[in-house]
Design a protein around this motif. Structure first.
Motif, short mmCIF file in Angstrom:
data_model
loop_
_atom_site.label_atom_id
_atom_site.label_comp_id
_atom_site.label_asym_id
_atom_site.label_seq_id
_atom_site.Cartn_x
_atom_site.Cartn_y
_atom_site.Cartn_z
N VAL A 304 0.85 -1.20 0.00
CA VAL A 304 0.00 0.00 0.00
C VAL A 304 0.88 1.25 0.00
CG1 VAL A 304 -1.68 1.34 1.33
CG2 VAL A 304 -1.97 -1.14 1.08
N THR A 305 1.91 1.23 0.83
CA THR A 305 2.83 2.38 0.88
C THR A 305 3.48 2.60 -0.48
OG1 THR A 305 3.28 1.84 3.19
CG2 THR A 305 4.83 3.34 2.10
N PHE A 306 3.91 1.49 -1.08
CA PHE A 306 4.54 1.56 -2.41
C PHE A 306 3.56 2.18 -3.42
CE2 PHE A 306 5.16 -0.47 -6.59
CZ PHE A 306 6.46 -0.08 -6.86
N ALA A 307 2.33 1.68 -3.39
CA ALA A 307 1.33 2.18 -4.34
C ALA A 307 1.06 3.66 -4.10
CB ALA A 307 0.04 1.38 -4.19
N ASP A 308 0.91 4.00 -2.85
CA ASP A 308 0.58 5.38 -2.48
C ASP A 308 1.69 6.34 -2.89
OD1 ASP A 308 -1.06 7.33 -1.20
OD2 ASP A 308 0.37 7.34 0.46
N LYS A 309 2.93 5.92 -2.69
CA LYS A 309 4.07 6.82 -2.97
C LYS A 309 4.44 6.83 -4.44
CE LYS A 309 5.94 7.57 1.46
NZ LYS A 309 6.62 6.92 2.56
N SER A 310 3.96 5.86 -5.20
CA SER A 310 4.34 5.78 -6.62
C SER A 310 3.73 6.93 -7.41
CB SER A 310 3.85 4.46 -7.22
OG SER A 310 4.60 3.39 -6.73
N ALA A 311 4.40 7.25 -8.49
CA ALA A 311 3.93 8.34 -9.35
C ALA A 311 2.75 7.89 -10.21
CB ALA A 311 5.07 8.78 -10.27
N TRP A 312 1.90 8.86 -10.55
CA TRP A 312 0.85 8.59 -11.52
C TRP A 312 1.50 8.46 -12.90
CZ3 TRP A 312 -3.89 7.52 -9.93
CH2 TRP A 312 -4.33 8.00 -8.70
N PRO A 313 0.84 7.78 -13.82
CA PRO A 313 1.37 7.79 -15.18
C PRO A 313 1.29 9.21 -15.74
CG PRO A 313 -0.50 6.25 -14.96
CD PRO A 313 -0.42 7.04 -13.70
N ALA A 314 2.21 9.53 -16.62
CA ALA A 314 2.11 10.83 -17.32
C ALA A 314 0.96 10.70 -18.32
CB ALA A 314 3.41 11.13 -18.04
N PRO A 315 0.17 11.77 -18.48
CA PRO A 315 -0.98 11.66 -19.39
C PRO A 315 -0.63 11.15 -20.79
CG PRO A 315 -1.13 13.68 -18.12
CD PRO A 315 0.20 13.06 -17.78
#
Lengths: 326, 334
Positions: A304-315
């Motif tokens: 969850v921490t990994f997911a939360d801290k990960s970047a969104w994809p660039a549009p």
């Protein structure tokens, strides 16, 4: 069937217990993440059915293939897909297993033989026979397992794939996770036969019915079906009777079934069942179980921490991965 | 433009495609072919005739009449290391296997974040003109062009057919390879004996001209060329553009031609609504409007199912006469 159960090693039991508990804890957290809107979309939980995915996949090699369903998290975890990537995928992050392009219903990791959860009921069966055909042609010895629910029993793809697999003696195992419902409709209203294994006889293959809440029984039946496939004797239909504790999807009010029915099935819980067996055999202590649980919860928290801290994809990543070349 | 070399020979459209496929099968052992009646007939129209003897039963697979089953098996085999060519006899049958093409093959790579390759080629017959009626005469390629993730090849000549099937077999995305059944044996041409490939997304100018651009596909390329010969005698110079692949499509070649001629007619045997005629017209309206000296015209089949009777079918299909009339009308607006 119990008389023929081969004694499984403690290591294998521990591994199966750990996998089932990992699926359970991961999905409990997904349920929470969805309720608190950090996970979007359509989410179908596998809680209660863990013994099927784990019983099957504990007998597979890393390079064997599985095709899955829209209720696919359990199959992914059982086949070895990493929790971090899965949770990040559910969050829609670029570090997700599918770079945020698939989501819950399309998690796949082809390198692990996981050919995808699938949003279309019954669509995985033809893909599985194709993987089996590929394996047979390449003489690689790989086996393909098609997971599907009782809801898929009446899709044309079920019948077409069973026929072709038997006709061509393909190394495939068809695994019907009979949870008693096709979405909201009880099986007695959607399937013409009381016992789905009968349908195996139409395609001249063995049909085996097994207690899908008992991972030892599933594993035993799976071992036989997989061995049969691997030695070139063709497909098997395994019907595993199981139950999903949650609704068809998160948010399902479940007015089509009684709470008591769900509670009754929970008494046969696959995790408690294996834990009970192992406790009686002295192969796990309460302390060891608690430690296992704690370490799984930490793993889920880490995901969850990994997911939360990960970047969104660039549009602009929306445009990538449609074609290999153009 | 067709090339003629010392090692060329005269082949029909079907023979050329079959030769390209067989040569690739000799080169690449991961290619298998699957289809109905392969054992008894070598497939529909005997497209795989002699393949079982040449390549063996394990590479030339006879399937039951289970389009979802065997097409899906092709997708699964493609995802796991093979390069299957699956014959969907008539494109009309996609209705029974649509999911495996549209939701599985076309989307797996994308849904899986790029971590899958689906090198699958689906060959299929399209088109009318043989009184095969409503369920064996459609074109439908626009349906697949509509879906991101599938490449669509619509060849019109033996030379293009061979070069494009070779390209289809040397790339890693799902390809629909549409063969017009009327062209199968009625069109012949010189084809190099050696294997060669034609890149996707590169249109071919089948005839150069200066007054009007006609874009055609498959059989309508030939009809457009016939119309061009008639119009030439009337002093109208026609340029015929054959996109050859509609996914990817060579937008620039179409725009360049319209820039030169100032007039566009799109001729398409597919249905008129939401088809390649409207698609190419929209392209030019959006990106080449300033080149136009007259409104774009479309010559398509009528907006009905394909009729059976030869008289009705003739009324339904695009014809040389309708193309000629459209060209006269557009050129009259000088």
């Amino acid at each position: 069937m119990s008389g023929s159960i081969v004694l499984q090693s403690r290591e294998k039991q521990v591994a199966m217990l750990r996998k089932m508990l990992t699926i359970r804890r991961f999905e409990e957290r997904v349920k929470k993440e969805f309720a608190e809107t950090r996970v979007k979309g359509f989410v179908h939980l596998y809680i209660g059915e863990e013994a099927v995915a784990v019983g099957l996949c504990s007998n597979l090699q890393k390079d064997d293939y599985v095709t899955s369903t829209h209720r696919g998290h359990g199959h992914c975890i059982a086949k070895g897909v990493e929790l971090r990537g899965m949770m990040a995928e559910l969050y829609g992050k670029r570090t997700g297993t599918c770079k945020g392009k698939g989501g819950s219903m399309h998690i796949a990791d082809v390198e692990l033989g996981m050919l995808g959860a699938n949003g279309i009921v019954g669509a995985g069966l033809p893909l599985a026979i194709g993987a089996a055909l590929s394996s047979k042609y390449r003489k690689s010895g790989q086996v393909a397992v098609a997971f599907f629910s009782d809801g898929a029993l009446n899709q044309g793809t079920f019948h077409e794939s069973m026929n072709i697999a038997s006709l061509w003696k393909l190394p495939v195992v068809f695994v019907c996770e009979n949870n008693g419902f096709g979405e909201a409709t009880p099986i007695r209203f959607h399937t013409s036969v009381k016992d789905p294994t009968i349908r195996a006889s139409s395609y001249d293959m063995p049909g085996v019915r097994v207690d899908g809440m008992d991972v030892m029984a599933v594993s035993q039946a799976a071992a036989e079906a997989i061995a049969r496939a691997r030695r070139g004797d063709g497909p098997t239909l395994l019907v595993c009777d199981t139950y999903r504790y949650m609704g068809h999807f998160e948010g399902d009010e479940q007015k089509y079934r009684k709470k008591e029915e769900t509670e009754e099935w929970k008494l046969k819980d696959p995790i408690l069942k294996l834990k009970g067996l192992m406790t009686r055999e002295g192969s796990i202590s309460e302390k060891e179980y608690s430690e296992m649980d704690a370490s799984i919860l930490a793993e889920v928290e880490d995901a969850v921490t990994f997911a939360d801290k990960s970047a969104w994809p660039a549009p602009n990543e929306v445009l990538e991965d449609v074609y290999t070349s153009i | 433009m067709q090339k003629t070399e010392a090692t060329s020979k005269n082949l029909t459209f079907l023979q050329a495609i079959t030769e390209g496929l067989a040569q690739e099968m000799e080169r690449d052992k991961s290619i298998i072919v699957m289809g109905e009646d392969v054992r008894a007939w070598g497939g529909v129209f005997a497209r795989f005739k002699g393949f079982r003897e040449r390549f063996g039963d394990d590479r030339v697979i006879d399937t039951p009449i289970s389009e979802s089953g065997f097409l899906g098996a092709g997708v699964g085999a493609a995802a796991t290391g093979l390069r299957p060519v699956v014959d969907l006899m008539f494109v009309d049958f996609f209705g029974v296997t649509g999911d495996q093409i549209i939701n599985q093959a076309a989307k797996m790579k994308y849904m899986f974040g790029g971590k899958a390759k689906i090198p699958l080629v689906i060959t299929t017959l399209i088109g009318g003109g043989v009184s095969a009626a409503a369920q064996h005469s459609q074109c439908l390629y626009s349906v697949f062009a509509h879906i991101p993730g599938i490449k669509c090849v619509v060849p019109s000549t033996p030379y293009d057919g061979k070069g494009l099937i070779v390209t289809a077999l040397r790339q890693d995305d799902p390809v629909m390879f549409f063969e017009h059944k009327f062209l199968h044996s009625s069109v012949e041409g010189m084809v190099p004996s050696e294997s060669y490939s034609i890149p996707f997304g590169v249109a071919d100018i089948k005839r150069e001209g200066s007054d009007v651009t006609i874009v055609g596909l498959a059989r309508t390329v030939h009809q457009s060329l016939e119309a061009a010969a008639i119009l030439e005698k009337e002093g109208i110079s026609v340029e015929v553009v054959d996109p050859r692949t509609i996914v990817p499509i060579d937008e620039q070649a179409i725009l360049n031609s319209v820039k030169k001629t100032g007039r566009l007619i799109v001729v398409d045997e597919d249905y008129p609504r939401c088809g390649m005629a409207t698609d190419i017209s929209a392209l030019v309206a959006e990106k080449g409007f300033n080149y136009l000296d007259a409104p774009i015209r479309m010559v398509t089949s009528l907006n009905t199912p394909v009729p059976f009777s030869p008289v009705l079918e003739e009324a339904y299909l695009p014809s040389v006469e309708r193309i000629v009339q459209a060209a006269r009308a557009t050129v009259s607006r000088r």
